[in-house]
Design a protein around this motif. Structure first.
Motif, PDB file in Angstrom:
ATOM      1  N   ASP A  56     -36.563  65.628  48.401  1.00  0.00           N
ATOM      2  CA  ASP A  56     -35.775  64.601  49.085  1.00  0.00           C
ATOM      3  C   ASP A  56     -34.301  64.661  48.694  1.00  0.00           C
ATOM      4  N   LEU A  57     -34.038  64.957  47.410  1.00  0.00           N
ATOM      5  CA  LEU A  57     -32.654  64.973  46.924  1.00  0.00           C
ATOM      6  C   LEU A  57     -31.905  66.249  47.314  1.00  0.00           C
ATOM      7  N   VAL A  58     -32.568  67.397  47.203  1.00  0.00           N
ATOM      8  CA  VAL A  58     -31.906  68.695  47.409  1.00  0.00           C
ATOM      9  C   VAL A  58     -31.956  69.135  48.876  1.00  0.00           C
ATOM     10  N   LYS A  59     -33.058  68.758  49.569  1.00  0.00           N
ATOM     11  CA  LYS A  59     -33.290  69.182  50.957  1.00  0.00           C
ATOM     12  C   LYS A  59     -33.222  70.715  51.103  1.00  0.00           C
ATOM     13  N   PRO A  60     -34.089  71.409  50.372  1.00  0.00           N
ATOM     14  CA  PRO A  60     -34.095  72.880  50.411  1.00  0.00           C
ATOM     15  C   PRO A  60     -34.781  73.420  51.667  1.00  0.00           C
ATOM     16  N   GLU A  61     -34.625  74.738  51.871  1.00  0.00           N
ATOM     17  CA  GLU A  61     -35.306  75.382  52.995  1.00  0.00           C
ATOM     18  C   GLU A  61     -36.822  75.437  52.765  1.00  0.00           C
ATOM     19  N   LYS A  62     -37.234  75.590  51.505  1.00  0.00           N
ATOM     20  CA  LYS A  62     -38.672  75.608  51.198  1.00  0.00           C
ATOM     21  C   LYS A  62     -38.936  75.052  49.808  1.00  0.00           C
ATOM     22  N   VAL A  63     -40.166  74.618  49.610  1.00  0.00           N
ATOM     23  CA  VAL A  63     -40.603  74.071  48.322  1.00  0.00           C
ATOM     24  C   VAL A  63     -41.839  74.837  47.875  1.00  0.00           C
ATOM     25  N   ILE A  64     -41.836  75.296  46.629  1.00  0.00           N
ATOM     26  CA  ILE A  64     -42.964  76.078  46.110  1.00  0.00           C
ATOM     27  C   ILE A  64     -43.524  75.391  44.865  1.00  0.00           C
ATOM     28  N   PRO A  65     -44.748  74.861  44.960  1.00  0.00           N
ATOM     29  CA  PRO A  65     -45.358  74.206  43.794  1.00  0.00           C
ATOM     30  C   PRO A  65     -45.936  75.224  42.825  1.00  0.00           C
ATOM     31  N   THR A  66     -46.328  74.761  41.677  1.00  0.00           N
ATOM     32  CA  THR A  66     -47.002  75.633  40.722  1.00  0.00           C
ATOM     33  C   THR A  66     -48.506  75.593  40.985  1.00  0.00           C
ATOM     34  N   THR A 283     -44.368  72.382  33.164  1.00  0.00           N
ATOM     35  CA  THR A 283     -43.623  72.810  34.347  1.00  0.00           C
ATOM     36  C   THR A 283     -42.127  72.618  34.146  1.00  0.00           C
ATOM     37  N   TYR A 284     -41.355  73.631  34.535  1.00  0.00           N
ATOM     38  CA  TYR A 284     -39.916  73.411  34.693  1.00  0.00           C
ATOM     39  C   TYR A 284     -39.555  73.757  36.133  1.00  0.00           C
ATOM     40  N   PHE A 285     -38.365  73.340  36.561  1.00  0.00           N
ATOM     41  CA  PHE A 285     -37.984  73.499  37.960  1.00  0.00           C
ATOM     42  C   PHE A 285     -36.687  74.288  38.105  1.00  0.00           C
ATOM     43  N   THR A 286     -36.577  75.000  39.212  1.00  0.00           N
ATOM     44  CA  THR A 286     -35.289  75.518  39.675  1.00  0.00           C
ATOM     45  C   THR A 286     -35.033  74.830  41.011  1.00  0.00           C
ATOM     46  N   ALA A 287     -33.788  74.438  41.235  1.00  0.00           N
ATOM     47  CA  ALA A 287     -33.479  73.649  42.430  1.00  0.00           C
ATOM     48  C   ALA A 287     -32.185  74.140  43.073  1.00  0.00           C
ATOM     49  N   GLY A 288     -32.283  74.570  44.324  1.00  0.00           N
ATOM     50  CA  GLY A 288     -31.124  75.012  45.092  1.00  0.00           C
ATOM     51  C   GLY A 288     -31.408  74.846  46.576  1.00  0.00           C
ATOM     52  N   LYS A 290     -31.778  77.040  48.900  1.00  0.00           N
ATOM     53  CA  LYS A 290     -32.782  77.961  49.448  1.00  0.00           C
ATOM     54  C   LYS A 290     -34.199  77.518  49.099  1.00  0.00           C
ATOM     55  N   GLU A 291     -34.399  77.108  47.849  1.00  0.00           N
ATOM     56  CA  GLU A 291     -35.732  76.656  47.474  1.00  0.00           C
ATOM     57  C   GLU A 291     -35.696  75.741  46.254  1.00  0.00           C
ATOM     58  N   VAL A 292     -36.639  74.833  46.227  1.00  0.00           N
ATOM     59  CA  VAL A 292     -36.970  74.062  45.024  1.00  0.00           C
ATOM     60  C   VAL A 292     -38.324  74.576  44.581  1.00  0.00           C
ATOM     61  N   ARG A 293     -38.402  74.960  43.314  1.00  0.00           N
ATOM     62  CA  ARG A 293     -39.641  75.612  42.868  1.00  0.00           C
ATOM     63  C   ARG A 293     -40.073  75.127  41.490  1.00  0.00           C
ATOM     64  N   ALA A 294     -41.378  74.959  41.335  1.00  0.00           N
ATOM     65  CA  ALA A 294     -41.970  74.618  40.044  1.00  0.00           C
ATOM     66  C   ALA A 294     -42.477  75.899  39.393  1.00  0.00           C
ATOM     67  N   TRP A 295     -42.186  76.050  38.098  1.00  0.00           N
ATOM     68  CA  TRP A 295     -42.605  77.240  37.356  1.00  0.00           C
ATOM     69  C   TRP A 295     -43.521  76.825  36.206  1.00  0.00           C
ATOM     70  N   THR A 296     -44.574  77.582  36.004  1.00  0.00           N
ATOM     71  CA  THR A 296     -45.546  77.293  34.955  1.00  0.00           C
ATOM     72  C   THR A 296     -45.183  78.008  33.664  1.00  0.00           C
ATOM     73  N   ILE A 297     -45.172  77.240  32.564  1.00  0.00           N
ATOM     74  CA  ILE A 297     -44.951  77.829  31.240  1.00  0.00           C
ATOM     75  C   ILE A 297     -45.988  77.285  30.267  1.00  0.00           C
ATOM     76  N   GLY A 356     -40.484  69.292  32.795  1.00  0.00           N
ATOM     77  CA  GLY A 356     -39.605  68.583  33.715  1.00  0.00           C
ATOM     78  C   GLY A 356     -38.147  69.012  33.665  1.00  0.00           C
ATOM     79  N   ASP A 357     -37.808  69.963  32.796  1.00  0.00           N
ATOM     80  CA  ASP A 357     -36.434  70.480  32.782  1.00  0.00           C
ATOM     81  C   ASP A 357     -36.106  71.143  34.117  1.00  0.00           C
ATOM     82  N   ILE A 358     -34.852  70.961  34.562  1.00  0.00           N
ATOM     83  CA  ILE A 358     -34.334  71.714  35.709  1.00  0.00           C
ATOM     84  C   ILE A 358     -33.362  72.731  35.132  1.00  0.00           C
ATOM     85  N   MET A 359     -33.571  74.015  35.451  1.00  0.00           N
ATOM     86  CA  MET A 359     -32.850  75.071  34.740  1.00  0.00           C
ATOM     87  C   MET A 359     -32.226  76.107  35.670  1.00  0.00           C
ATOM     88  N   HIS A 360     -31.056  76.604  35.213  1.00  0.00           N
ATOM     89  CA  HIS A 360     -30.429  77.791  35.803  1.00  0.00           C
ATOM     90  C   HIS A 360     -30.190  78.760  34.660  1.00  0.00           C
TER      91      HIS A 360
END
Length: 365
Positions: A56-66, A283-288, A290-297, A356-360
């Protein structure tokens, strides 16, 4: 990450029905033992409300869950450790998993056969525990035999191996699982390498009828009482209801159905999150755009290791990470606003990533 949870239990307790609800894959589900022979493997999306907020906040082209992998394993019976029924296949399949979802039948239904003739989740649990323990004793004795001669010659490492193995043998012979033994780190690491069945973490799922979802019935209560001092989590789920929910593809239809039952979400959502936790995952996230994505660690990973989940080059060439907490991002509404409020932090190689960290990541190859 290739971590798997195996669904286990006696025949006809609802394992395959639960698996179908989780994955919407249609594993054969029939009212007779050994219906599931080869394990069904499903890749399950992990529900995460934070991902929806980021969308809702980023409005990316796609969202990829973990995701997490769930394996439906053939029903076990008495004598499995000696090859009874599909015992050998069952035990080999469970050895390949990282954690166990143990389904216990906690409902009465004359139309569904119980392999032992009556509903008794404590007895059912003990049958599986016993078979797994017997197989682990076999593994430990075999490992011990390989080191006895060297230990007798005075070799310190071999002595350590034999003493550690005997410690675990005595513990399991007393009717307890390997995971419950309070051992030293070096002892645990040695035994862990043997991939024992009873060292794997367990989530107990009480399969109940609709009337028992909100108030535990006597069967569920007996399980809760038995596991009162156990670290294992116990959850309730009604696979009969979950099957109906899974058949509704429309979100609004699902919501109406859940509202009628007085439920906030499908029970499988809670189960999936519990499974994720059981596997020690975060889970941590990348948000841009093009995509918002959840990554498993795995819990406790450093920033470079987390970067490596995206691509090995990110870990090899790691320079630093830009980090925002999910709470700050939601509070301020954007990355730019987090920067302006001093909530974007630069972290180095020693930083332990938080759920829950958002990382670049900045890296150089």
């Amino acid at each position: 990450m290739a971590l798997k949870c195996g669904i286990v239990g006696l025949p006809n307790v609802g394992k395959s029905t639960l698996f179908n609800c989780l994955s919407k894959a249609k594993a054969q589900s029939a009212n007779f033992p050994f219906c599931t022979i080869e394990p069904n493997i499903g890749t399950i999306t992990v529900p995460d409300s934070r991902l929806e907020i980021l969308e809702d906040l980023v409005k990316p082209e796609k969202v990829i869950p973990t995701t997490v992998e769930i394996v439906d394993i053939a029903g076990l019976v008495k004598g499995a450790s000696k090859g009874e029924g599909l015992g050998n296949k069952f035990l080999a399949n469970i050895r390949e998993t990282n954690a166990i979802i143990h389904v216990l039948r906690c409902f009465e239904n004359d139309n569904i056969i119980h392999v032992d003739g009556s509903v008794n989740p404590i007895r059912d649990k003990e049958i599986i525990d016993y078979e797994l323990q017997l197989k682990d004793l076999e593994t430990l004795e075999s490992f011990k035999d390989k080191h006895i001669r060297t230990a007798k010659s005075g070799d310190k490492q071999a002595l350590f191996v034999v003493e550690t193995v005997e410690k675990f043998i005595n513990h399991i012979q007393s009717g307890k699982s390997a995971r419950s033994l309070d051992s030293k780190v070096e002892e645990f690491e040695l035994i862990k390498s043997l991939n024992l069945l009873t060292i794997k973490p367990v989530l107990y799922v009480c399969n109940v009828d609709e009337s028992s979802l909100k108030n535990p019935n006597k069967y569920v209560q007996s399980v809760l009482d038995l596991l009162e001092n156990d670290d294992s989590e116990v959850i309730m789920i009604a696979t009969s209801i979950e099957s109906e929910i899974a058949e509704l593809d429309d979100y609004d239809e699902q919501k109406i159905f859940l509202d009628e039952l007085g439920l906030k979400e499908p029970g499988v959502h809670n189960l999936i999150r519990s499974t994720y936790k059981l596997l020690n995952l975060e889970t941590y996230f990348t948000a841009g755009k093009k995509e918002v994505r959840a990554w498993t660690i795995t819990r406790g990973m450093t920033a470079p290791q987390a970067a490596g989940v995206i691509h090995s080059d990110f870990e090899k060439g790691f320079i630093k990470a830009e980090v925002m907490s999910i709470d700050d991002y939601i509070k301020y509404g954007s990355e730019q606003s987090c920067k302006e409020h001093g909530k974007l932090y630069i972290q180095g190689k020693e930083y332990l990533v938080k759920d829950g960290d958002i990382m670049h990541f900045r890296f150089n190859i």
